[in-house]
Design an enzyme around this catalytic site. Structure first.
Site, PDB file in Angstrom:
ATOM      1  N   THR A 131       0.857  -1.188   0.000  1.00 49.14           N
ATOM      2  CA  THR A 131       0.000   0.000   0.000  1.00 49.14           C
ATOM      3  C   THR A 131       0.891   1.235   0.000  1.00 49.14           C
ATOM      4  OG1 THR A 131      -0.113   0.358   2.391  1.00 49.14           O
ATOM      5  CG2 THR A 131      -1.572  -1.338   1.462  1.00 49.14           C
ATOM      6  N   CYS A 132       0.283   2.416   0.129  1.00 48.42           N
ATOM      7  CA  CYS A 132       1.080   3.639   0.107  1.00 48.42           C
ATOM      8  C   CYS A 132       1.955   3.771   1.352  1.00 48.42           C
ATOM      9  CB  CYS A 132       0.189   4.861  -0.038  1.00 48.42           C
ATOM     10  SG  CYS A 132      -0.882   5.163   1.365  1.00 48.42           S
ATOM     11  N   GLY A 197     -10.326   2.654   7.780  1.00 47.75           N
ATOM     12  CA  GLY A 197     -10.977   1.454   7.273  1.00 47.75           C
ATOM     13  C   GLY A 197     -10.456   0.921   5.962  1.00 47.75           C
ATOM     14  N   GLN A 202      -7.929  -3.514   1.689  1.00 48.75           N
ATOM     15  CA  GLN A 202      -6.686  -3.923   1.026  1.00 48.75           C
ATOM     16  C   GLN A 202      -6.270  -5.337   1.449  1.00 48.75           C
ATOM     17  OE1 GLN A 202      -4.691  -0.440   2.397  1.00 48.75           O
ATOM     18  NE2 GLN A 202      -4.755   0.575   0.411  1.00 48.75           N
ATOM     19  N   ALA A 275      -9.173   9.279  -9.833  1.00 53.10           N
ATOM     20  CA  ALA A 275     -10.515   9.118  -9.264  1.00 53.10           C
ATOM     21  C   ALA A 275     -10.736   7.688  -8.785  1.00 53.10           C
ATOM     22  CB  ALA A 275     -11.578   9.505 -10.288  1.00 53.10           C
ATOM     23  N   GLY A 276      -9.654   7.026  -8.365  1.00 52.52           N
ATOM     24  CA  GLY A 276      -9.780   5.692  -7.791  1.00 52.52           C
ATOM     25  C   GLY A 276     -10.272   5.780  -6.359  1.00 52.52           C
ATOM     26  N   MET A 278      -8.679   6.199  -3.474  1.00 55.75           N
ATOM     27  CA  MET A 278      -8.120   7.312  -2.708  1.00 55.75           C
ATOM     28  C   MET A 278      -8.624   8.652  -3.230  1.00 55.75           C
ATOM     29  SD  MET A 278      -6.292   6.020  -0.339  1.00 55.75           S
ATOM     30  CE  MET A 278      -5.310   7.427   0.160  1.00 55.75           C
TER      31      MET A 278
END
Length: 533
Positions: A131-132, A197, A202, A275-276, A278
């Site tokens: 993840t980020c 959340g 993920q 526009a996903g 996140m």
């Protein structure tokens, strides 16, 4: 959006302070290591596999099968130590963003990575959580220290980061500590924003991506599925998520802090790139903070239209294709980026070409992507301010104490679920014994039945043979019922587990079942099958 917890020592070092659930054998010593671990590393120093005399005799067998040849030649590679669950990776608290982005693995590549990891000599199963804020690899390793070396070498080769540098920033957790860590991650306790959340979604995606992939097998898949259950249970039974913020909302709060009060509503021009999941959350939080108009750059308009339908009518969202990104950036005061692009969207050169923001302010970039969408050297420009996920800590720290109190109720749930998983994992040791004992009893039954039929002569009718077979099976099943019951345990009962393991060892001794050898054979067979695919 997964991350490790706020920097309070009471939280980030929870596992370091946590005593080992299983003290290591007294004959083990602990080598010094610079690796950052939550608990003291428990390496098995007995790295040589000793086979029984029957197995060693295969070395003299001129006509050996490939499995036998591999088994005898692998004595220095496959050991009798129990398989270990290991978590190796980097996170927002141990490694800077410029290192994490080199190890970021797009979701589309997770299945391939699982297969690559399981092709290593000592890795049985694997999963990737990228993840980020983290890149963590979970593996079941045949040998703990050799598995760690192989995965670390693989990470170095994949990222180009030298092994010594990786080791300075790695987290490395073993068995119960690795399990507890994943449970905390899924519950939102290990996130930068406590209780957020998105990380649970993920973790669910890890299971979805691993379905049907060789190497995402029993232990790892069960671990992640139980982690999902833990995350749901914590959010249902505690108020950990109430009032919590997400990484996206923290990004919006950070931008507000850097702008003049109410500038979103009055004058600032806002651009959202992506526009996903996140980007959608960024747009919603912007609207909640009073931003009534924003430009959204995305590859397609479908996702933007879906977001429009979820917002109030007085919020204007203007869609622009990715080809218009720089033109839109020229008109923007604040730019949020959250795409999966593996290369920077904004470089120093193209940002330098943008016109100066009105009123003499500097253009603000808030980049919550990993790898970063905004080139790091953009921050060198006098016309730009660049913030990334590592800069969100000052926003998150504001209400940290309140969220830490909410986390206490979740820890009891995690401890309970950890005990259940450890009991289930340990009970797997009895499975080879059950199979070997059943096979042993079946050989005795079949042999004695054959003797009986041979004494009765050739004139035994089919009906009599079936009656004798049913009699022998009935006796065997009734005799096996008791032992089989005592080789299975209730995963909620620690006493039951210890009794099962003792019963297993007793049967191994009494009937010389050699289940350790059969386990090694099975592990080697699986490795061979994967190598042939």
């Amino acid at each position: 959006m997964a991350a490790l917890p706020p920097s309070s020592s009471a939280f980030t070092s929870s596992a370091r302070l946590r005593p080992s659930l299983r003290p290591p054998p007294s004959h083990l010593s602990f080598p010094r290591t610079r690796t950052r671990t939550r608990t003291r590393t428990r390496f098995s120093l007995n790295a040589t596999c000793h086979f029984s005399d029957s197995t060693n005799s295969l070395r003299q067998n001129a006509v050996a099968s490939p499995l036998q040849l591999l088994k005898t030649s692998a004595a220095d590679r496959y050991t009798k130590e129990k398989s270990s669950i290991i978590c190796i990776g980097l996170n927002i608290h141990t490694a800077p963003v410029q290192m994490r982005e080199k190890l970021a693995i797009p979701e589309a590549h997770w299945a391939k990575v699982i297969q690559d990891l399981c092709a290593l000599n000592h890795i049985e199963e694997a999963a990737v959580l990228s993840t980020c804020n983290r890149m963590e690899i979970y593996v079941v390793a045949l040998s703990q220290h050799r598995g760690v070396k192989e995965v670390t070498d693989w990470m170095s080769k994949m990222s180009g980061i030298p092994v010594p540098e990786l080791r300075e920033h790695q987290i490395m957790l073993y068995n119960a500590d690795a399990v507890q860590h994943l449970f905390e991650v899924a519950a939102g306790l290990d996130s930068l924003v406590l209780g957020e959340g998105q990380i649970l979604a993920q973790v669910k995606q890890v299971v979805k991506a691993g379905q049907g992939v060789p190497g995402f097998d029993k232990k790892i898949s069960s671990l992640f599925k139980q982690a999902i259950s833990v995350g749901k249970r914590v959010r249902t039974e505690t108020n950990i998520a109430s009032g919590s913020v997400s990484v996206s909302s923290a990004a919006v709060e950070l931008a507000l802090m850097k702008l003049q009060e109410s500038s979103f509503r009055d004058s600032a021009q806002v651009l959202v790139v992506g526009a996903g999941k996140m980007g959608k959350l960024v747009i919603k939080h912007l609207a909640a903070k009073g931003c009534r108009r924003m430009v959204v750059v995305n590859r397609t308009e479908e996702k933007v239209n879906a977001i429009r339908r979820e917002l109030e009518d007085d919020v204007e969202i203007v869609f622009r294709p990715i080809s218009d990104m720089l033109a839109c950036a020229a008109d923007a005061d604040v730019i949020f980026t959250s795409t999966a692009s593996e290369s920077p969207l904004f470089t120093k050169e193209n940002v330098q070409m943008l016109p100066v923001v009105s009123h003499g302010r500097r253009r603000i970039f808030v980049d919550i992507s990993i790898p970063r969408n905004v080139e790091h050297c953009v921050s060198e420009l006098e016309t730009a301010l660049v913030y990334n996920v590592d800069d969100l800590k000052e926003v998150v720290a504001a209400n940290k104490e309140d969220r830490l109190k909410k986390a206490e109720g979740a820890r009891g749930i995690i401890h309970e679920e950890l005990n259940k998983f450890e009991a289930w994992k340990d009970s797997l040791e009895s499975v080879p014994t059950i199979k070997k004992f059943r096979a042993y009893v079946e050989r005795v039954r079949a042999s004695e039945m054959e003797k009986c039929l041979s004494k009765m002569g050739p004139d035994v009718s089919k009906e009599h043979k079936e009656a004798i077979y049913a009699l022998s099976m009935g006796i065997v099943n009734k005799l096996l019922h008791g032992p089989m019951q005592h080789l299975r345990c209730d995963k909620n009962n620690d006493d039951s587990l210890s009794e099962v393991l003792e019963n297993m060892r007793a049967l191994n001794r009494m009937y010389d079942l050699e289940t350790e050898i059969s386990l090694i054979e099975e592990k080697i067979r699986v490795k061979m099958q994967r190598a042939q695919k």
